[in-house]
Write a protein that holds these residues in place. Sequence first.
Motif: not given
Length: 204
Positions: A4, A18, A92
């Motif tokens: 991530r 993320g 997002s």
Amino acid sequence: INGRFLVDQHGNKFAEYGYAKIGPGFQQIDLQRSGGFTAPIVLSNVVSRNEGDPVATRLRNVQSSSFEVQLDEPNYLGGSKGKSFHTEEIISYFVIEAGKHELKDGSIFLAKSEGQKRHPSNPSHKVNSWSSTINFTGANFQEVPVLFGQSQTYSGSDFITTRTKNVTKTGFQYSFQEEESKGGHPAQEIFSWMAYSEIGRAHV
């Protein structure tokens, strides 16, 4: 890309990304970077289409290890004073430490805040509706970079998005845009941006 996170040429995690499912009310997103960020800049966008009405994201309470985000519709669609009725969507998000970051391949990320103030708004042909040129100081971009920008605050509840123009290797101009019936955005917001190019100093 490492899970991530994005990692710079020294192995430091400088950015986190993320996805989240959110609605019209502010929702807290907790970040996973160990120790948090010192000067985080958040960028977010809607990446699904569960309803046809226009919608954007709005941020507030950007902290070291979290931020809050909500879906935001123009006021004419029934929302008022920050209240929107949009169906839940997927967003997002990308969180980056302010400053310059270089990857092993020479790619460069440059992120900066323009501070909290009344920013230019209601973009038109009038000179004062756009910012002066914001320089990519220290980046040495060899091509026109990809550019993102967003308000980090919620001082004013009216719907706003960010417009940019005259993006070059050395800088850009920006303005906040409200719905057409509004004359401008008088609230003092924090505007931040990020520029990215795959071709940096290492390729000169």
